[in-house]
Scaffold this active site. Structure first.
Site, PDB file in Angstrom:
ATOM      1  N   ARG A  72       0.852  -1.189   0.000  1.00 35.70           N
ATOM      2  CA  ARG A  72       0.000   0.000   0.000  1.00 35.70           C
ATOM      3  C   ARG A  72       0.888   1.240   0.000  1.00 35.70           C
ATOM      4  O   ARG A  72       1.718   1.410   0.896  1.00 35.70           O
ATOM      5  CB  ARG A  72      -0.896  -0.012   1.248  1.00 35.70           C
ATOM      6  CG  ARG A  72      -1.700   1.247   1.347  1.00 35.70           C
ATOM      7  CD  ARG A  72      -2.629   1.301   2.540  1.00 35.70           C
ATOM      8  NE  ARG A  72      -3.232   2.622   2.504  1.00 35.70           N
ATOM      9  CZ  ARG A  72      -3.295   3.449   3.536  1.00 35.70           C
ATOM     10  NH1 ARG A  72      -2.869   3.094   4.729  1.00 35.70           N
ATOM     11  NH2 ARG A  72      -3.823   4.643   3.373  1.00 35.70           N
ATOM     12  N   HIS A 116      -2.853  10.807   0.665  1.00 31.81           N
ATOM     13  CA  HIS A 116      -2.340  10.580   2.019  1.00 31.81           C
ATOM     14  C   HIS A 116      -1.739  11.899   2.518  1.00 31.81           C
ATOM     15  O   HIS A 116      -0.534  12.022   2.704  1.00 31.81           O
ATOM     16  CB  HIS A 116      -1.333   9.426   2.045  1.00 31.81           C
ATOM     17  CG  HIS A 116      -1.110   8.812   3.401  1.00 31.81           C
ATOM     18  ND1 HIS A 116      -1.185   7.457   3.639  1.00 31.81           N
ATOM     19  CD2 HIS A 116      -0.804   9.364   4.599  1.00 31.81           C
ATOM     20  CE1 HIS A 116      -0.921   7.211   4.916  1.00 31.81           C
ATOM     21  NE2 HIS A 116      -0.682   8.371   5.523  1.00 31.81           N
ATOM     22  N   GLU A 141      -7.373   8.201   6.125  1.00 29.86           N
ATOM     23  CA  GLU A 141      -7.733   8.783   7.422  1.00 29.86           C
ATOM     24  C   GLU A 141      -8.239  10.211   7.347  1.00 29.86           C
ATOM     25  O   GLU A 141      -7.612  11.135   7.894  1.00 29.86           O
ATOM     26  CB  GLU A 141      -6.528   8.718   8.377  1.00 29.86           C
ATOM     27  CG  GLU A 141      -6.062   7.312   8.671  1.00 29.86           C
ATOM     28  CD  GLU A 141      -5.026   7.248   9.784  1.00 29.86           C
ATOM     29  OE1 GLU A 141      -4.606   8.305  10.286  1.00 29.86           O
ATOM     30  OE2 GLU A 141      -4.641   6.131  10.151  1.00 29.86           O
ATOM     31  N   ASN A 169      -7.561   1.255   9.699  1.00 29.12           N
ATOM     32  CA  ASN A 169      -6.292   1.553  10.360  1.00 29.12           C
ATOM     33  C   ASN A 169      -6.570   1.602  11.857  1.00 29.12           C
ATOM     34  O   ASN A 169      -7.367   2.434  12.301  1.00 29.12           O
ATOM     35  CB  ASN A 169      -5.756   2.938   9.954  1.00 29.12           C
ATOM     36  CG  ASN A 169      -5.442   3.057   8.465  1.00 29.12           C
ATOM     37  OD1 ASN A 169      -5.601   2.097   7.708  1.00 29.12           O
ATOM     38  ND2 ASN A 169      -4.986   4.225   8.049  1.00 29.12           N
ATOM     39  N   TYR A 220      -4.720   1.595  15.764  1.00 29.27           N
ATOM     40  CA  TYR A 220      -3.484   1.638  16.558  1.00 29.27           C
ATOM     41  C   TYR A 220      -3.739   1.380  18.041  1.00 29.27           C
ATOM     42  O   TYR A 220      -2.981   0.698  18.696  1.00 29.27           O
ATOM     43  CB  TYR A 220      -2.772   2.977  16.368  1.00 29.27           C
ATOM     44  CG  TYR A 220      -2.112   3.073  15.008  1.00 29.27           C
ATOM     45  CD1 TYR A 220      -0.807   2.638  14.820  1.00 29.27           C
ATOM     46  CD2 TYR A 220      -2.807   3.556  13.903  1.00 29.27           C
ATOM     47  CE1 TYR A 220      -0.204   2.688  13.567  1.00 29.27           C
ATOM     48  CE2 TYR A 220      -2.211   3.614  12.642  1.00 29.27           C
ATOM     49  CZ  TYR A 220      -0.912   3.179  12.483  1.00 29.27           C
ATOM     50  OH  TYR A 220      -0.318   3.222  11.250  1.00 29.27           O
ATOM     51  N   GLU A 280      -3.527  -0.296   7.942  1.00 30.29           N
ATOM     52  CA  GLU A 280      -2.408   0.127   8.794  1.00 30.29           C
ATOM     53  C   GLU A 280      -2.564  -0.493  10.169  1.00 30.29           C
ATOM     54  O   GLU A 280      -3.666  -0.550  10.709  1.00 30.29           O
ATOM     55  CB  GLU A 280      -2.367   1.652   8.985  1.00 30.29           C
ATOM     56  CG  GLU A 280      -1.874   2.418   7.803  1.00 30.29           C
ATOM     57  CD  GLU A 280      -1.749   3.922   8.078  1.00 30.29           C
ATOM     58  OE1 GLU A 280      -1.537   4.309   9.244  1.00 30.29           O
ATOM     59  OE2 GLU A 280      -1.893   4.685   7.113  1.00 30.29           O
TER      60      GLU A 280
HETATM   61  C1  FCB Z   1      -1.378   6.987  10.742  1.00 34.76           C
HETATM   62  C2  FCB Z   1      -0.981   7.618   9.410  1.00 34.76           C
HETATM   63  C3  FCB Z   1       0.374   7.168   8.934  1.00 34.76           C
HETATM   64  C4  FCB Z   1       1.369   7.099  10.067  1.00 34.76           C
HETATM   65  C5  FCB Z   1       0.832   6.289  11.220  1.00 34.76           C
HETATM   66  C6  FCB Z   1       1.784   6.131  12.379  1.00 34.76           C
HETATM   67  O1  FCB Z   1      -2.360   7.745  11.360  1.00 34.76           O
HETATM   68  O2  FCB Z   1      -1.935   7.311   8.419  1.00 34.76           O
HETATM   69  O3  FCB Z   1       0.779   8.027   7.913  1.00 34.76           O
HETATM   70  O4  FCB Z   1       1.720   8.361  10.453  1.00 34.76           O
HETATM   71  O5  FCB Z   1      -0.365   6.875  11.678  1.00 34.76           O
END
Ligand code: FCB
Length: 469
Positions: A92, A136, A181, A306, A308, A375
């Site tokens: 990607r 992006h 995002e 995505n 985290y 992500e």
């Molecule tokens: C996400 C972004 C990516 C990177 C990661 C750590 O929010 O899409 O570009 O910065 O975090």
């Protein structure tokens, strides 16, 4: 040479069903143009808001810039060799709009198209699927000067650009991501001002969210009009929200936080409406035209997820609301990550269940859509030790635990087709510059030497066997 020979890797079939991923699963990494390419003003590339922002003193940690970054523009062949060594079958990446249209509208620069053609061809000849993101975060500066994302015209320019990309690359690129995002770049860029273009204005923020939703719908339609068979999705930052306490007020705060973080860009595209759990709906400041919601709603072929970490929400008190206009409109305090799990070096809580929770929530709320994890990753600064190797055990554990949660979601009915680690290699982490390392591959920025970390080797073995190790 792949690190793991697929022929000798543990075969998926001989593993217990609970560790095996679906057949044909995509294993990839994700990157973004500004974070890795460098060559910021080469071959006619125009200035983006990130070029301008990073060149403005005081905006980026250590005055870092993406001028050179990982020099991927010149080293993409080596980087694809790394992907091969990692046994990956998907990559990607994003296009820099300003390589293709230096001012964001009008004439196309063929040199930009040529670069991505070389990249795409090299990926395909390595049997790696190009998963192309149109946007992006690197808006052409000329469009920001004309009003940026709060300006409705920007959605039209984006749609033109999507059409140009579809015509240029659609003979080989079958899988597309419209946006990366939207919730992050509108909030950090227009509400907090910590990212480009550095504006902090709640009006601009809400207007931008609507124009970006519109651009997402128009961009999807533009690609599909040229490539009806393409698979077109979009990627959202998602975070399961939990109330800070069991109080009624905090529970309502969690519902509101979910609406603004997770649903603000998914409900419009999937259902044609904005979520509305707020005391005063922000829609009245968004200049929504009657025809807009029908344009925004499109049949996405997949949702790019995505994830985290989780978010903890609590209600703003009356006094806090009257002190801060943001809290007046959105009476919610949001903390990214809780305090129960260990923190990664980015400060985000290690909370693998976030991935399960969000994949299941999307599956429930949007009628079991096709999902790709676009992500997932963590920042730890481990570098080469005396043996020259990078022993990043915490990142190995991160992937192990997150993939375990992903398998659980798949077994519980989610239709997940791929996983992309953020990131292939350490890179320019926006306002944090090079101080945060998210890569499976270590980059020595002084020499551009790449070293596959232990986590990269682990990930390669999982990808080669299509099964959790
Ligand atoms: C996400 C972004 C990516 C990177 C990661 C750590 O929010 O899409 O570009 O910065 O975090």
């Amino acid at each position: 040479m792949p690190l793991v020979d697929p022929a000798t890797a543990v075969s998926g079939a001989s593993q217990s069903a609970s560790t095996v991923f679906p057949a044909g699963f995509y294993w990839g990494t994700a990157t973004a143009a500004y974070q890795i390419e460098g060559a910021w003003n080469e071959d006619g590339k125009g200035e983006s808001i990130w070029d301008r922002f990073a060149h403005t003193p005081g905006k980026i940690a250590n005055a870092d810039t993406g001028d050179v970054a990982c020099d991927h523009y010149h080293r993409y062949r080596d980087d694809i060799a790394l992907m091969r060594a990692l046994s990956l079958n998907s990559y990607r990446f994003s296009l820099a709009w300003t390589r293709i249209q230096p001012t964001g509208s009008g004439a196309v620069d063929q040199r930009g198209i040529d670069f991505y053609n070389r990249l795409i061809d090299a990926l395909l000849s390595s049997s790696i699927r190009p998963l192309m993101t149109l946007y992006h975060w690197d808006l052409p500066q000329a469009l920001e000067d004309a009003g940026g994302w709060p300006n409705r015209e920007t959605a039209l320019r984006f749609s033109d650009y999507a059409e140009i990309a579809a015509r240029a690359f659609g003979d080989r690129v079958t899988d597309w991501i419209v946006m990366n995002e939207p919730n992050s770049f509108t909030s950090v860029g227009y509400l907090d001002g910590q990212h480009a273009p550095g504006r902090a204005n709640i009006l601009a923020f809400f207007k931008a969210t609507h124009v970006v939703n519109l651009a997402q719908g128009l961009g999807f339609r533009a690609v599909k009009s040229i490539l009806p068979k393409a698979r077109v999705g979009t990627s959202v930052f998602l975070s399961p929200v939990e109330p800070a306490t069991l109080s009624e007020a905090d529970k309502i705060a969690a519902i509101r936080a979910h609406a603004i973080i997770n649903a603000w860009f998914l409900d419009p595209v999937m259902k044609g409406v904005y979520p509305d759990p707020f005391p005063i709906s922000p829609e009245f400041i968004m200049n929504i035209r009657p025809e807009d919601m029908a344009l925004i709603r499109v049949p996405l072929d997949f949702i790019g997820v995505n994830v985290y970490t989780r978010t903890i929400a609590s209600a703003a008190t009356r006094a806090e609301r009257f002190r801060d206009p943001k809290l007046l409109v959105l009476p919610v305090k949001m903390q990214i990550g809780g305090d129960d799990g260990p923190k990664t070096e980015f400060g985000w809580e290690f909370w693998p269940q976030s991935l399960y929770d969000m994949v299941m929530r999307v599956t429930r709320d949007y009628n079991r859509p096709l999902i790709e994890i676009t992500e997932s990753g963590c920042s730890y600064s481990d570098g080469p030790g005396p043996d020259g190797e990078v022993h990043d055990a915490r990142r190995v554990e991160y992937y192990q635990k997150h993939l375990e949660q992903l398998l659980r979601a798949i077994h519980d009915g989610a239709d997940v087709r791929g996983y992309h680690a953020w990131s292939l290699m350490d890179n320019f982490e926006w306002a944090h510059g090079f101080s945060q390392r998210f890569g499976l591959v270590h980059v020595d920025y002084a020499t551009q030497k790449r070293t596959i970390k232990d986590s990269g080797k682990y990930y390669a073995a999982v990808a080669a066997g299509n099964a959790l190790l």
